[in-house]
Design a protein around this motif. Structure first.
Motif, PDB file in Angstrom:
ATOM      1  N   LYS A 265       0.902  -1.344  -0.033  1.00  0.00           N
ATOM      2  CA  LYS A 265       0.092  -0.077  -0.235  1.00  0.00           C
ATOM      3  C   LYS A 265       0.835   1.208   0.009  1.00  0.00           C
ATOM      4  CE  LYS A 265      -3.125  -0.428   3.249  1.00  0.00           C
ATOM      5  NZ  LYS A 265      -4.111  -0.218   4.216  1.00  0.00           N
ATOM      6  N   PRO A 266       2.126   1.282   0.861  1.00  0.00           N
ATOM      7  CA  PRO A 266       2.720   2.583   0.940  1.00  0.00           C
ATOM      8  C   PRO A 266       3.210   2.764  -0.447  1.00  0.00           C
ATOM      9  CG  PRO A 266       3.041   1.335   2.838  1.00  0.00           C
ATOM     10  CD  PRO A 266       2.271   0.594   2.236  1.00  0.00           C
ATOM     11  N   GLN A 267       3.867   1.871  -1.016  1.00  0.00           N
ATOM     12  CA  GLN A 267       4.276   1.988  -2.441  1.00  0.00           C
ATOM     13  C   GLN A 267       3.281   2.470  -3.508  1.00  0.00           C
ATOM     14  OE1 GLN A 267       7.080  -1.477  -3.247  1.00  0.00           O
ATOM     15  NE2 GLN A 267       8.647  -0.241  -2.711  1.00  0.00           N
ATOM     16  N   VAL A 268       2.289   1.937  -3.568  1.00  0.00           N
ATOM     17  CA  VAL A 268       1.204   2.518  -4.480  1.00  0.00           C
ATOM     18  C   VAL A 268       0.918   3.847  -4.111  1.00  0.00           C
ATOM     19  CG1 VAL A 268      -1.258   2.163  -5.077  1.00  0.00           C
ATOM     20  CG2 VAL A 268       0.188  -0.094  -4.800  1.00  0.00           C
ATOM     21  N   ARG A 269       0.980   4.181  -2.909  1.00  0.00           N
ATOM     22  CA  ARG A 269       0.792   5.702  -2.565  1.00  0.00           C
ATOM     23  C   ARG A 269       1.938   6.546  -3.217  1.00  0.00           C
ATOM     24  NH1 ARG A 269      -2.092   8.766   0.942  1.00  0.00           N
ATOM     25  NH2 ARG A 269      -3.113   6.722   1.923  1.00  0.00           N
ATOM     26  N   GLU A 270       3.209   5.995  -3.011  1.00  0.00           N
ATOM     27  CA  GLU A 270       4.105   6.789  -3.718  1.00  0.00           C
ATOM     28  C   GLU A 270       3.881   7.109  -5.294  1.00  0.00           C
ATOM     29  OE1 GLU A 270       8.180   5.587  -0.876  1.00  0.00           O
ATOM     30  OE2 GLU A 270       7.442   4.312  -2.498  1.00  0.00           O
ATOM     31  N   LEU A 271       3.783   6.013  -5.671  1.00  0.00           N
ATOM     32  CA  LEU A 271       3.563   5.756  -7.187  1.00  0.00           C
ATOM     33  C   LEU A 271       2.428   7.066  -7.754  1.00  0.00           C
ATOM     34  CD1 LEU A 271       3.916   1.981  -7.869  1.00  0.00           C
ATOM     35  CD2 LEU A 271       5.755   3.845  -8.626  1.00  0.00           C
ATOM     36  N   LEU A 272       1.572   7.204  -6.833  1.00  0.00           N
ATOM     37  CA  LEU A 272       0.457   8.041  -7.326  1.00  0.00           C
ATOM     38  C   LEU A 272       0.602   9.450  -6.523  1.00  0.00           C
ATOM     39  CD1 LEU A 272      -2.614   5.321  -7.085  1.00  0.00           C
ATOM     40  CD2 LEU A 272      -1.940   6.678  -9.013  1.00  0.00           C
ATOM     41  N   THR A 273       1.712   9.806  -6.006  1.00  0.00           N
ATOM     42  CA  THR A 273       1.985  10.973  -5.408  1.00  0.00           C
ATOM     43  C   THR A 273       3.401  11.804  -5.717  1.00  0.00           C
ATOM     44  OG1 THR A 273       2.630   9.801  -3.372  1.00  0.00           O
ATOM     45  CG2 THR A 273       0.758  10.598  -3.402  1.00  0.00           C
ATOM     46  N   GLN A 274       4.011  10.789  -6.584  1.00  0.00           N
ATOM     47  CA  GLN A 274       5.378  11.297  -6.865  1.00  0.00           C
ATOM     48  C   GLN A 274       5.660  11.692  -8.383  1.00  0.00           C
ATOM     49  OE1 GLN A 274       7.702   8.664  -3.397  1.00  0.00           O
ATOM     50  NE2 GLN A 274       8.524   8.586  -5.636  1.00  0.00           N
ATOM     51  N   TYR A 275       4.718  11.422  -9.274  1.00  0.00           N
ATOM     52  CA  TYR A 275       4.919  11.482 -10.827  1.00  0.00           C
ATOM     53  C   TYR A 275       3.907  12.151 -11.565  1.00  0.00           C
ATOM     54  CZ  TYR A 275       8.616   8.135  -9.033  1.00  0.00           C
ATOM     55  OH  TYR A 275       9.342   7.335  -8.522  1.00  0.00           O
ATOM     56  N   GLY A 276       2.852  12.845 -10.785  1.00  0.00           N
ATOM     57  CA  GLY A 276       1.998  13.635 -11.633  1.00  0.00           C
ATOM     58  C   GLY A 276       0.792  12.643 -11.890  1.00  0.00           C
TER      59      GLY A 276
ATOM     60  N   GLU B  78     -10.989  -8.005   0.407  1.00  0.00           N
ATOM     61  CA  GLU B  78     -10.891  -6.415   1.097  1.00  0.00           C
ATOM     62  C   GLU B  78      -9.687  -6.022   0.632  1.00  0.00           C
ATOM     63  OE1 GLU B  78     -13.768  -9.137   2.776  1.00  0.00           O
ATOM     64  OE2 GLU B  78     -11.494  -9.384   2.765  1.00  0.00           O
ATOM     65  N   GLN B  79      -8.776  -6.586   0.753  1.00  0.00           N
ATOM     66  CA  GLN B  79      -7.547  -6.109   0.284  1.00  0.00           C
ATOM     67  C   GLN B  79      -7.522  -5.499  -1.015  1.00  0.00           C
ATOM     68  OE1 GLN B  79      -5.186  -9.303   1.469  1.00  0.00           O
ATOM     69  NE2 GLN B  79      -4.155  -8.577   3.232  1.00  0.00           N
ATOM     70  N   SER B  80      -8.167  -6.088  -2.239  1.00  0.00           N
ATOM     71  CA  SER B  80      -8.319  -5.818  -3.349  1.00  0.00           C
ATOM     72  C   SER B  80      -9.033  -4.624  -3.495  1.00  0.00           C
ATOM     73  CB  SER B  80      -9.011  -6.932  -4.235  1.00  0.00           C
ATOM     74  OG  SER B  80      -8.216  -8.132  -4.286  1.00  0.00           O
ATOM     75  N   ARG B  81     -10.170  -4.502  -2.935  1.00  0.00           N
ATOM     76  CA  ARG B  81     -10.997  -3.236  -2.738  1.00  0.00           C
ATOM     77  C   ARG B  81     -10.465  -2.193  -2.193  1.00  0.00           C
ATOM     78  NH1 ARG B  81     -13.826  -0.931  -5.492  1.00  0.00           N
ATOM     79  NH2 ARG B  81     -14.792  -2.654  -6.048  1.00  0.00           N
ATOM     80  N   GLU B  82      -9.631  -2.435  -1.096  1.00  0.00           N
ATOM     81  CA  GLU B  82      -8.886  -1.263  -0.522  1.00  0.00           C
ATOM     82  C   GLU B  82      -7.879  -0.666  -1.346  1.00  0.00           C
ATOM     83  OE1 GLU B  82      -6.075  -1.090   3.902  1.00  0.00           O
ATOM     84  OE2 GLU B  82      -7.100  -2.981   3.247  1.00  0.00           O
ATOM     85  N   LEU B  83      -7.250  -1.451  -2.304  1.00  0.00           N
ATOM     86  CA  LEU B  83      -6.300  -0.861  -3.153  1.00  0.00           C
ATOM     87  C   LEU B  83      -6.868  -0.224  -4.368  1.00  0.00           C
ATOM     88  CD1 LEU B  83      -3.585  -3.834  -4.110  1.00  0.00           C
ATOM     89  CD2 LEU B  83      -3.042  -1.469  -2.981  1.00  0.00           C
ATOM     90  N   ALA B  84      -8.104  -0.622  -4.673  1.00  0.00           N
ATOM     91  CA  ALA B  84      -8.613  -0.124  -5.661  1.00  0.00           C
ATOM     92  C   ALA B  84      -9.061   1.403  -5.144  1.00  0.00           C
ATOM     93  CB  ALA B  84      -9.854  -0.843  -6.253  1.00  0.00           C
TER      94      ALA B  84
ATOM     95  N   CYS C 151      -7.565   7.744 -12.286  1.00  0.00           N
ATOM     96  CA  CYS C 151      -6.849   6.682 -12.490  1.00  0.00           C
ATOM     97  C   CYS C 151      -7.456   5.507 -12.671  1.00  0.00           C
ATOM     98  CB  CYS C 151      -5.720   6.533 -11.493  1.00  0.00           C
ATOM     99  SG  CYS C 151      -4.434   5.386 -11.970  1.00  0.00           S
ATOM    100  N   LEU C 152      -7.134   4.747 -13.540  1.00  0.00           N
ATOM    101  CA  LEU C 152      -7.655   3.429 -13.739  1.00  0.00           C
ATOM    102  C   LEU C 152      -7.201   2.266 -13.156  1.00  0.00           C
ATOM    103  CD1 LEU C 152      -8.578   3.594 -17.740  1.00  0.00           C
ATOM    104  CD2 LEU C 152     -10.060   3.686 -15.736  1.00  0.00           C
ATOM    105  N   VAL C 153      -7.874   0.952 -12.715  1.00  0.00           N
ATOM    106  CA  VAL C 153      -7.252   0.040 -12.133  1.00  0.00           C
ATOM    107  C   VAL C 153      -7.994  -1.086 -12.813  1.00  0.00           C
ATOM    108  CG1 VAL C 153      -7.605  -1.546 -10.114  1.00  0.00           C
ATOM    109  CG2 VAL C 153      -7.397   0.919  -9.680  1.00  0.00           C
ATOM    110  N   ASN C 154      -6.863  -2.108 -13.357  1.00  0.00           N
ATOM    111  CA  ASN C 154      -7.277  -3.341 -14.167  1.00  0.00           C
ATOM    112  C   ASN C 154      -7.729  -4.390 -13.119  1.00  0.00           C
ATOM    113  OD1 ASN C 154      -4.709  -3.713 -12.898  1.00  0.00           O
ATOM    114  ND2 ASN C 154      -4.349  -5.334 -14.404  1.00  0.00           N
ATOM    115  N   SER C 155      -8.455  -5.467 -13.836  1.00  0.00           N
ATOM    116  CA  SER C 155      -8.984  -6.348 -13.145  1.00  0.00           C
ATOM    117  C   SER C 155      -8.239  -7.263 -12.482  1.00  0.00           C
ATOM    118  CB  SER C 155      -9.852  -7.421 -13.982  1.00  0.00           C
ATOM    119  OG  SER C 155      -8.704  -8.112 -14.934  1.00  0.00           O
ATOM    120  N   ARG C 156      -6.863  -7.388 -12.673  1.00  0.00           N
ATOM    121  CA  ARG C 156      -5.870  -8.291 -11.776  1.00  0.00           C
ATOM    122  C   ARG C 156      -5.663  -7.632 -10.423  1.00  0.00           C
ATOM    123  NH1 ARG C 156      -1.608 -10.503 -16.289  1.00  0.00           N
ATOM    124  NH2 ARG C 156      -3.135 -11.232 -17.982  1.00  0.00           N
ATOM    125  N   VAL C 157      -6.357  -6.463  -9.872  1.00  0.00           N
ATOM    126  CA  VAL C 157      -6.267  -6.124  -8.708  1.00  0.00           C
ATOM    127  C   VAL C 157      -6.766  -7.133  -7.998  1.00  0.00           C
ATOM    128  CG1 VAL C 157      -8.411  -4.930  -8.631  1.00  0.00           C
ATOM    129  CG2 VAL C 157      -6.645  -4.204  -7.037  1.00  0.00           C
TER     130      VAL C 157
END
Ligand code: JFZ
Length: 451
Positions: free
Chosen positions: A165-176, A192-198, A208-214
């Motif tokens: 989760k922290p790394q997904v947050r980095e990717l969505l806050t460091q590169y526009g 629950e974890q898949s839903r939480e990530l999406a 931002c889109l999320v693909n089904s492999r979440v």
């Protein structure tokens, strides 16, 4: 909010599998390791202590974000999905969550995603990140490494909370603005974890889109299996991730490249069935996209500069079944006939009830008329359209004829025997009998099996 708008019109993207696995490039201790290159750590059961050493050798001095984005743009690709972290757990960006990343663990000491974000912004290409949210062969509690770590003792939730989760947050806050977070292999992860990530992705970047492999249907669109294409039109938003050879990550000995013709036909086949084509490149450890990939992308770009009108923003074929000579895409008032096998002077289309006002070659700037003969064949009780076509095809791979019609296409779905004697059944109504248990089911001209 229609998050999918840009993506539905885009149709064609570049997948980039780049990481430490590009160094061994399919060979470990002098031995060729079977299978896809980015899985070498698992296939060769390489201990973390050994695999980590690769980071000290990773120095892609020939990496140029401008060059990569230029190659994608000239190929007619509208978005780039690059591996920010693959199953080996190594972050190909500047992560504060772990030192196992390209800035802290390699002599390169630079963040290539920063350059890519700027180059994509400049060229109007959407930057997207691939992130392996479940499999992490480096982390004690990540999924997939059962050769270093005891599966029983793993606490996946701990890995999920302190790294994923922290790394997904980095990717969505460091590169526009990011177009897609492309998750993969949702093993071990809970609904629950898949839903939480999406939800996390949509909270940080609503567009931002999320693909089904979440996992657990928490995505915004369907990812088909690798190199898999449905047998007929799918209304749901879907995308096929595909390779140009037999690997995603760079392998020095994989020269099994698909031809330009095959790649173009796969693009058309996918778009004619309502999908997007995410075509992969595997750069070398130096940061160079292999020449065979560059050449094929160049050729696809040339074709799209002439025929892009029949692809970008196009709707799927009004025919549910595959056609003998090619495929169809459409736009209001127009049908685009993509011809793979240029016939002898006459192309026949059955079942189109609309009057054809005009027919011409998309490649012909003068749009000179092609003669059409449209009749209702009483014997066949069927609408038959004959288009008289020039001797030689405008394109050696795929030639496009435009039919201007009144209104939305109306297709007679009655099953008839074709001139070739073939009777074609829609994949979804066909009973399929195998000649023997291990004979593959071969559906459609793309030769791709759908389970
Ligand atoms: C996964 C990865 O394991 C692989 O390394 C690569 O990144 C690819 C794009 O995705 O491989 C898969 C995932 C799902 C299927 C097949 C291979 N599938 O659903 O058939």
């Amino acid at each position: 909010m229609d998050r999918l708008g840009w993506w539905r019109d885009a149709k064609f993207g570049m997948f980039i599998h780049w990481g430490l696995y590009a160094i061994p490039a399919g060979i470990w201790k002098g031995k060729e390791i079977e299978g896809i290159g980015e899985w070498i750590m698992r296939r060769a059961q390489i201990p973390v202590k050994e695999y980590e050493q690769l980071a000290k050798q990773f120095n892609p001095v020939k990496f140029s974000a401008e060059e990569w984005v230029r190659i994608a743009k000239e190929a007619g690709m509208k978005y780039i999905v690059i591996t920010a972290k693959h199953h080996d757990g190594f972050a190909m960006y500047d992560s504060k969550v772990s030192d196992y990343d390209i800035v802290d663990a390699t002599p390169f000491e630079r963040d290539p995603m920063k350059d890519l974000a700027e180059a994509c912004q400049r060229e109007g290409i959407k930057l997207c990140f691939y992130y392996s949210q479940a499999q992490d062969w480096h982390h004690l509690d990540g999924a997939g490494n059962d050769w270093d770590y005891d599966e029983e003792k793993k606490d996946f939730a701990k890995y999920f909370e302190e790294k994923a989760k922290p790394q997904v947050r980095e990717l969505l806050t460091q590169y526009g603005p990011i177009g897609i977070i492309w998750f993969d292999t949702p093993v071990t992860i809970t609904p629950e974890q898949s839903r939480e990530l999406a939800d996390l992705v949509h909270k940080l970047q609503p567009e931002c889109l999320v693909n089904s492999r979440v996992g657990h249907n928490a995505g915004d669109y369907q990812s088909a299996g690798d190199n898999q294409i449905p047998t007929c039109v799918r209304e749901c938003p879907w995308e096929t991730p595909a390779t140009m050879n037999d690997t995603w990550g760079y392998k020095v000995n994989d020269h099994n490249w698909k031809s330009v013709g095959t790649l173009l036909r796969l693009l058309v086949d996918i778009v004619s069935k309502g999908g997007n084509y995410l075509l992969n490149v595997g750069p070398t450890a130096e940061g160079v996209i292999p020449q065979p990939s560059v050449e094929r992308l160049k050729a696809i770009g040339s074709w799209l500069r002439i025929n892009g009108e029949a692809i970008y923003g196009a709707l799927p074929s009004p025919y549910l079944l595959e056609l003998e000579w090619g495929a169809i895409t459409r736009k209001p008032g127009k049908l685009y006939l993509h011809i793979f096998d240029w016939a002898e002077r006459e192309l026949v289309l059955y079942g189109l009830k609309n009057k054809v006002k005009k027919a011409y070659l998309l490649a012909d700037e003068k749009c000179s008329f092609l003669k059409v003969i449209q009749e209702y064949n009483k014997e066949l009780e069927y609408d038959v359209l004959k288009i008289l076509i020039p001797e030689s095809a405008p394109d050696e791979n795929v030639s496009v004829i435009v039919l201007e019609i009144d209104g939305d296409p109306e297709i007679d779905r009655m099953i008839i025997q074709r001139a070739s004697g073939k009777v074609v059944l829609e994949g979804c109504v066909a009973d399929i009998h195998r000649s023997s248990i291990d004979s593959p089911i071969n559906i459609g001209f793309s030769g791709i099996v759908e389970n």
